[in-house]
Enzyme design. Structure first.
Site, short mmCIF file in Angstrom:
data_model
loop_
_atom_site.label_atom_id
_atom_site.label_comp_id
_atom_site.label_asym_id
_atom_site.label_seq_id
_atom_site.Cartn_x
_atom_site.Cartn_y
_atom_site.Cartn_z
N ARG A 1 -27.82 8.77 -28.28
CA ARG A 1 -28.46 10.09 -28.35
C ARG A 1 -28.14 10.87 -27.08
NH1 ARG A 1 -34.50 8.27 -29.13
NH2 ARG A 1 -33.83 7.07 -27.33
N HIS B 1 -42.65 7.56 -21.95
CA HIS B 1 -42.10 7.76 -23.31
C HIS B 1 -41.53 9.19 -23.36
CE1 HIS B 1 -41.45 7.13 -27.48
NE2 HIS B 1 -42.65 7.39 -27.97
N ASP C 1 -33.59 11.04 -22.87
CA ASP C 1 -34.28 12.06 -22.07
C ASP C 1 -33.48 12.54 -20.87
OD1 ASP C 1 -36.56 12.05 -23.69
OD2 ASP C 1 -37.25 10.21 -22.75
N SER D 1 -44.78 6.18 -29.95
CA SER D 1 -45.18 7.21 -30.91
C SER D 1 -45.10 6.69 -32.35
CB SER D 1 -44.32 8.48 -30.76
OG SER D 1 -42.95 8.17 -30.76
N HIS E 1 -34.47 1.36 -20.74
CA HIS E 1 -35.01 1.36 -22.10
C HIS E 1 -35.56 -0.02 -22.44
CE1 HIS E 1 -35.33 2.02 -26.44
NE2 HIS E 1 -35.39 3.28 -26.11
C1 LIG Z 1 -38.25 3.05 -20.61
C2 LIG Z 1 -38.99 2.05 -19.74
C3 LIG Z 1 -40.50 2.37 -19.77
C4 LIG Z 1 -38.77 0.66 -20.34
O1 LIG Z 1 -39.60 -0.23 -19.65
P1 LIG Z 1 -39.37 -1.82 -19.70
O2 LIG Z 1 -39.03 -2.25 -21.07
O3 LIG Z 1 -40.54 -2.45 -19.04
O4 LIG Z 1 -38.05 -1.94 -18.81
P2 LIG Z 1 -37.52 -3.24 -18.03
O5 LIG Z 1 -37.85 -4.50 -18.77
O6 LIG Z 1 -36.09 -2.97 -17.73
O7 LIG Z 1 -38.39 -3.19 -16.69
C5 LIG Z 1 -38.22 -4.15 -15.68
C6 LIG Z 1 -38.53 -3.52 -14.33
O8 LIG Z 1 -37.57 -2.48 -14.08
C7 LIG Z 1 -38.22 -1.28 -13.78
N1 LIG Z 1 -37.48 -0.15 -14.32
C8 LIG Z 1 -37.07 0.04 -15.60
N2 LIG Z 1 -36.49 1.24 -15.72
C9 LIG Z 1 -36.54 1.81 -14.50
C10 LIG Z 1 -36.13 3.08 -14.00
N3 LIG Z 1 -35.58 4.00 -14.78
N4 LIG Z 1 -36.33 3.35 -12.69
C11 LIG Z 1 -36.90 2.42 -11.88
N5 LIG Z 1 -37.34 1.22 -12.31
C12 LIG Z 1 -37.15 0.93 -13.61
C13 LIG Z 1 -39.56 -1.39 -14.52
O9 LIG Z 1 -40.50 -0.49 -13.99
C14 LIG Z 1 -39.90 -2.84 -14.29
O10 LIG Z 1 -40.40 -2.95 -12.97
P3 LIG Z 1 -41.53 -4.04 -12.59
O11 LIG Z 1 -40.88 -5.37 -12.87
O12 LIG Z 1 -41.80 -3.78 -11.14
O13 LIG Z 1 -42.68 -3.76 -13.49
C15 LIG Z 1 -38.47 2.06 -18.29
O14 LIG Z 1 -37.07 1.82 -18.30
C16 LIG Z 1 -38.76 3.36 -17.56
O15 LIG Z 1 -39.86 3.49 -17.00
N6 LIG Z 1 -37.80 4.34 -17.56
C17 LIG Z 1 -38.01 5.63 -16.97
C18 LIG Z 1 -38.83 6.50 -17.89
C19 LIG Z 1 -38.03 6.93 -19.11
O16 LIG Z 1 -36.89 7.37 -19.01
N7 LIG Z 1 -38.64 6.83 -20.28
C20 LIG Z 1 -38.04 7.28 -21.54
C21 LIG Z 1 -37.68 6.13 -22.39
S1 LIG Z 1 -36.84 6.65 -23.87
#
Ligand SMILES: CC(C)(COP(=O)(O)OP(=O)(O)OC[C@H]1O[C@@H](n2cnc3c(N)ncnc32)[C@H](O)[C@@H]1OP(=O)(O)O)[C@@H](O)C(=O)NCCC(=O)NCCS
Length: 438
Positions: free
Chosen positions: A325, A269, A371, A239, A316
Site C-alpha cells: 500500500r 494504528h 501511513d 479497527s 508492522h
Molecule cells: C505498528 C506497530 C504498532 C507494530 O507493533 P509490534 O507488532 O509490537 O512491532 P514489533 O514486534 O516489531 O515491536 C518490537 C519492538 O520494536 C519497537 N518498534 C516497532 N516499530 C517501531 C518503530 N516504527 N519505531 C520504533 N520502535 C519500533 C516496538 O515498540 C517494540 O518495542 P519494545 O520491545 O520496547 O516494546 C509498531 O511497529 C509501531 O509502533 N509503528 C509505528 C506506528 C505506526 O506506523 N503504526 C501504523 C501501523 S499500520
C-alpha cells in the site's frame, strides 16, 4: 440490486462449508498459544476467520485473492480516470466477483440515493466544541445514526439467525455512502469557514467526495485510490477486530463501526498517518531551511528513538517487507508529484529509516507501512490539515470492516469470548511456582 442477489447466492453456497468444518473437523488444531503471545497482544495467534482479505507477511495484502495492482486492473474504471469505482470495489469485496460495468453502476446509483445525511447528525456535529478531533466527530456522527438501524428494528421484532445478514447488509448500504459526505461536512465545518458544497448528482463516491471537499481533479482519483488501499487488512488489526467483536454481540453496524473507528484513532494504528506529517514538519522546523540530507534525517530519527518514541509509519505487526500500500502510493507520487519537496523528504526517510531501525534492533519489521506515504499525497492536493487524515483512512476501512460483519452474520459467527488467565497461572505453566503458589 444485483449485488444483494449475488451475495445471497454466495452466502448459500458458503454456509455448508462453515457448517461442515465446525461439525466434522472442529477439533483440528490450527494454532498454539505461548506465554509471549498471551502477554503480547495475541500476535500471530490464528483464531479469526475472514475470506475478504488475507495478509501475507512478505507479499502484503490480497483482496479476495487479488494483489493491489491486480485489483486496480480488474475493476471497472470511471470514464477518463485512472482508478476504479469504489462502489465496484465494494461489490467485489462483498461477493468475490469482479462486477461488470452495469453491476457497478447499479451500486453507484443506489449509493447516491442513500448518501444524504440526516439533519440531526449535522446538529450533533455542530454541538461539539470547536477543538474536537475530526475522528471523534466522525465516530459520533456514525453513532448518532444508530436509531436508523434496520438490524436493530428487525431484531426487536424477532428474527432468525439465517435472516440476520439481510438487515445487516441494508444497514451497511445505508452507512457506506454517507461516510464521505459526513467526512466532507466535518472537514469544511472545521477548516473551510463552515462553508459547504452540495453533493453532485452526477458523481460516483470518489468524485463526489472530492467535489464536496472542494478539491479539484485528480483528487477524485486520489480519493478512489486511497479508499480502496485502506479498505481491509484481514481481521486482526484493531479497527477490523473491534468492529467484528462489537458486532459479535449482535450490536448493529452503527455501533460496531463507530467502535472500530475509535480504535483507528489510536496513534499506533490509523493515527500514524497524521503522526508522520507531524514528525516531518517538526523536523523541517528544526532544520530552519537547511537541506534535509540523509545525514540530518538519520540524526533526527535517532533523536526520536533515543527519546523513547516510535518512528511513525514504520514497522508492522504482521508485515515483514515494504507495505504494497506504501508502494502503490509511492508510484502515484512518482508519476504525479516527483519533484514535490515533501515527497523528497519522505523518500529520504525511506532510504534511511530501515537501516536505523535495523541498527536499533528492536522492530521486527524495519520497513514502511501505508501511513508513511499517505499524508504527502493529501498535502500535495491541498489537504494540509493532518488531523483529518485518519478520517480518510476511516472511510476506506469501513469498506472492509462492514463487509466482514455482513459475512459474520451470514455465517452465524458467535459472540467472541476468548479466555483469560492470571499471572499466577502463567508462572505455574512456566514452572516458576507450583499450584500452591510457592
Ligand atoms: C505498528 C506497530 C504498532 C507494530 O507493533 P509490534 O507488532 O509490537 O512491532 P514489533 O514486534 O516489531 O515491536 C518490537 C519492538 O520494536 C519497537 N518498534 C516497532 N516499530 C517501531 C518503530 N516504527 N519505531 C520504533 N520502535 C519500533 C516496538 O515498540 C517494540 O518495542 P519494545 O520491545 O520496547 O516494546 C509498531 O511497529 C509501531 O509502533 N509503528 C509505528 C506506528 C505506526 O506506523 N503504526 C501504523 C501501523 S499500520
Amino acid at each position: 440490486m444485483k449485488l444483494k442477489k449475488t451475495l445471497e447466492k454466495k452466502i448459500n453456497e458458503h454456509r455448508p462449508r462453515t457448517t461442515r468444518l465446525l461439525k466434522e473437523h472442529g477439533d483440528v488444531k490450527i494454532s498454539e498459544v505461548t506465554i509471549a503471545q498471551a502477554i503480547g497482544g495475541a500476535r500471530g495467534v490464528r483464531c479469526l476467520v475472514t475470506d475478504v482479505s488475507y495478509l501475507d507477511p512478505f507479499e502484503g495484502i490480497r483482496f479476495r485473492g487479488k494483489t493491489i495492482p491486480e485489483t486496480f486492473e480488474a475493476l471497472p474504471k470511471v470514464p477518463g480516470r485512472e482508478y476504479p469505482y469504489v462502489e465496484g470495489f465494494f461489490y467485489y469485496l462483498m461477493t468475490g466477483d469482479v462486477p461488470t460495468k452495469e453491476e457497478t453502476l447499479e451500486v453507484v446509483e443506489e449509493f447516491k440515493k442513500r448518501r444524504q445525511l440526516p439533519q440531526y447528525v449535522i446538529d450533533v456535529l455542530r454541538a461539539a466544541p470547536t477543538d474536537t478531533h475530526p475522528m471523534t466527530l466522525f465516530s459520533q456522527g456514525i453513532l448518532a445514526m444508530q436509531r436508523e438501524s434496520e438490524f436493530a428494528r428487525r431484531y426487536a421484532e424477532g428474527m432468525s439467525r439465517e435472516e440476520m445478514w439481510e438487515p445487516m447488509f441494508e444497514d451497511v448500504c445505508n452507512i457506506m455512502p454517507k461516510l464521505p459526505v459526513l467526512a466532507a461536512y466535518i472537514y469544511r465545518m472545521k477548516y473551510k469557514a463552515d462553508v459547504h458544497i452540495p453533493a453532485d448528482p452526477d458523481q460516483d463516491m470518489g468524485g463526489n467526495f472530492a467535489h464536496m471537499m472542494g478539491i479539484d481533479p485528480p483528487y477524485d482519483d486520489v480519493a478512489r485510490m486511497y479508499f480502496i488501499l485502506h479498505s481491509d487488512h484481514e481481521s486482526g488489526n484493531v479497527s477490523a477486530h473491534t468492529t467484528h467483536l462489537v458486532a459479535s454481540a449482535l450490536s448493529d453496524a452503527y455501533y460496531a463501526l463507530s467502535a472500530g473507528i475509535n480504535g483507528l484513532a489510536g496513534p499506533l494504528h490509523g493515527l500514524a498517518n497524521q503522526e508522520v506529517l507531524r514528525w516531518v514538519m517538526q523536523f523541517e522546523q528544526k532544520l530552519g531551511g537547511a537541506e534535509p540530507t540523509e545525514e540530518r534525517v538519520r540524526e533526527a530519527l535517532w533523536d526520536t528513538l533515543n527519546s523513547g518514541q516510535v518512528i511513525p509509519g514504520y514497522g508492522h505487526a504482521v508485515l515483514r517487507k515494504t507495505d504494497p500500500r506504501y508502494t502503490a502510493q509511492r508510484e502515484f507520487c512518482l508519476k504525479h508529484l516527483p519533484d514535490f519537496p515533501l515527497f523528497k523528504v519522505i523518500s529520504t526517510i525511506y532510504k534511511v529509516a530501515p537501516d536505523v531501525l535495523k541498527e536499533q534492533g528492536k522492530a521486527k519489521n524495519p520497513w514502511p507501512n501505508v501511513d508513511a506515504q499517505s499524508g504527502v499525497v493529501q498535502w500535495y492536493y491541498g489537504l494540509t490539515e493532518w488531523d483529518f487524515y485518519t478520517v480518510l483512512f476511516g472511510i476506506g476501512r469501513a469498506l472492509g470492516v462492514l463487509t466482514n460483519i455482513v459475512w459474520d452474520r451470514a455465517l452465524a459467527y458467535p459472540i467472541e469470548r476468548p479466555k483469560s488467565v492470571t499471572t499466577d497461572m502463567l508462572e505455574e505453566a512456566a514452572g516458576l511456582k507450583d499450584s500452591s503458589g510457592s
